[in-house]
Scaffold this active site. Sequence first.
Site, PDB file in Angstrom:
ATOM      1  N   TYR A 116     -11.652  51.942 -73.008  1.00 35.19           N
ATOM      2  CA  TYR A 116     -12.642  50.890 -73.200  1.00 35.19           C
ATOM      3  C   TYR A 116     -12.093  49.793 -74.102  1.00 35.19           C
ATOM      4  O   TYR A 116     -12.203  48.599 -73.788  1.00 35.19           O
ATOM      5  CB  TYR A 116     -13.910  51.491 -73.794  1.00 35.19           C
ATOM      6  CG  TYR A 116     -15.092  50.549 -73.840  1.00 35.19           C
ATOM      7  CD1 TYR A 116     -15.708  50.129 -72.664  1.00 35.19           C
ATOM      8  CD2 TYR A 116     -15.596  50.097 -75.054  1.00 35.19           C
ATOM      9  CE1 TYR A 116     -16.796  49.278 -72.698  1.00 35.19           C
ATOM     10  CE2 TYR A 116     -16.689  49.248 -75.098  1.00 35.19           C
ATOM     11  CZ  TYR A 116     -17.284  48.836 -73.926  1.00 35.19           C
ATOM     12  OH  TYR A 116     -18.358  47.982 -73.962  1.00 35.19           O
ATOM     13  N   LYS A 167     -11.462  45.940 -72.858  1.00 32.79           N
ATOM     14  CA  LYS A 167     -12.259  44.870 -73.446  1.00 32.79           C
ATOM     15  C   LYS A 167     -11.421  43.925 -74.298  1.00 32.79           C
ATOM     16  O   LYS A 167     -11.698  42.727 -74.352  1.00 32.79           O
ATOM     17  CB  LYS A 167     -13.390  45.478 -74.282  1.00 32.79           C
ATOM     18  CG  LYS A 167     -14.479  46.153 -73.446  1.00 32.79           C
ATOM     19  CD  LYS A 167     -15.205  45.159 -72.557  1.00 32.79           C
ATOM     20  CE  LYS A 167     -16.428  45.767 -71.887  1.00 32.79           C
ATOM     21  NZ  LYS A 167     -17.209  44.796 -71.087  1.00 32.79           N
ATOM     22  N   SER A 170     -17.471  40.790 -73.415  1.00 34.69           N
ATOM     23  CA  SER A 170     -16.517  41.805 -73.866  1.00 34.69           C
ATOM     24  C   SER A 170     -17.291  42.825 -74.703  1.00 34.69           C
ATOM     25  O   SER A 170     -18.347  43.289 -74.287  1.00 34.69           O
ATOM     26  CB  SER A 170     -15.380  41.146 -74.659  1.00 34.69           C
ATOM     27  OG  SER A 170     -14.452  42.109 -75.112  1.00 34.69           O
TER      28      SER A 170
END
Length: 262
Positions: free
Chosen positions: A153, A157, A139
């Site tokens: 993003y 993640k 991650s």
Amino acid sequence: MHVVVTGGSSGIGLEVARIYVRRGANVSLIARNLDQLELAARDLSSTLAAGQGTVAIQSADISIEAEISAAFAACESRFGPCDILIASAGMVEPGRFDEQAGSVFAQQINVNLLGTTNAVRAAYAGMRARGRGKIMIVSSGAALIGIPGYSAYCASKSALAGFAEALRTEAAMHGVSVSICFPPDTDTPQFVNELPKRPPEARALMGAAPPWSAVSVAEKIVVATDRGRAKLYFGFSITMLGLFGPLIKPFVFAWFRPRHKR
């Protein structure tokens, strides 16, 4: 031992692969760019001594389930069942939410979240049937705090954290360990491309700490995978966010917002 590394053509994935190959493992690298994969394979092979492992490559777009499934089948046909999966492939394209095209946002979700789950799905069925196997999901520290300019993003993640936790509870009943790690800024080709696009607000929130080396991050990932650790954090700041985020973040944002009004 057969180790499959997605995103293994460069950066963290390549350095993880290097460690396992030097241990004597058979390592399959999966990434989209065939030219980069061939360079990575030559790089790894040129550093091997007698008795060390073997490297094979497969080109696939991890966001397309059929491609990653076919790539896994080819890897396992050559080296046997996958014992360890390092799901390292990902992408980042900074941009403020209201300025970023929906297609760019969606691409990050598709690669980082769905691409990872596609890779895990390809490995997990066999591991579950055999009653053994290790999965490490890469991650990011960005999963632990919302960073301006990184909405896609951060979303992709952080979603991996929920996925890993849910799958871990399922997989533990079948002898499969599922781990997740949260790397900091790391000196990789992707980081070099990303940094000039990083908004000033993100720079202020993330600080000016130098990036970690890909080798250092890879070494910690391999150790955590070996031990079957549920979660791996890097450095003081990320560890504190991981352990005490709900307590810390209100103070961080209270400091940040008045200083960065647009």
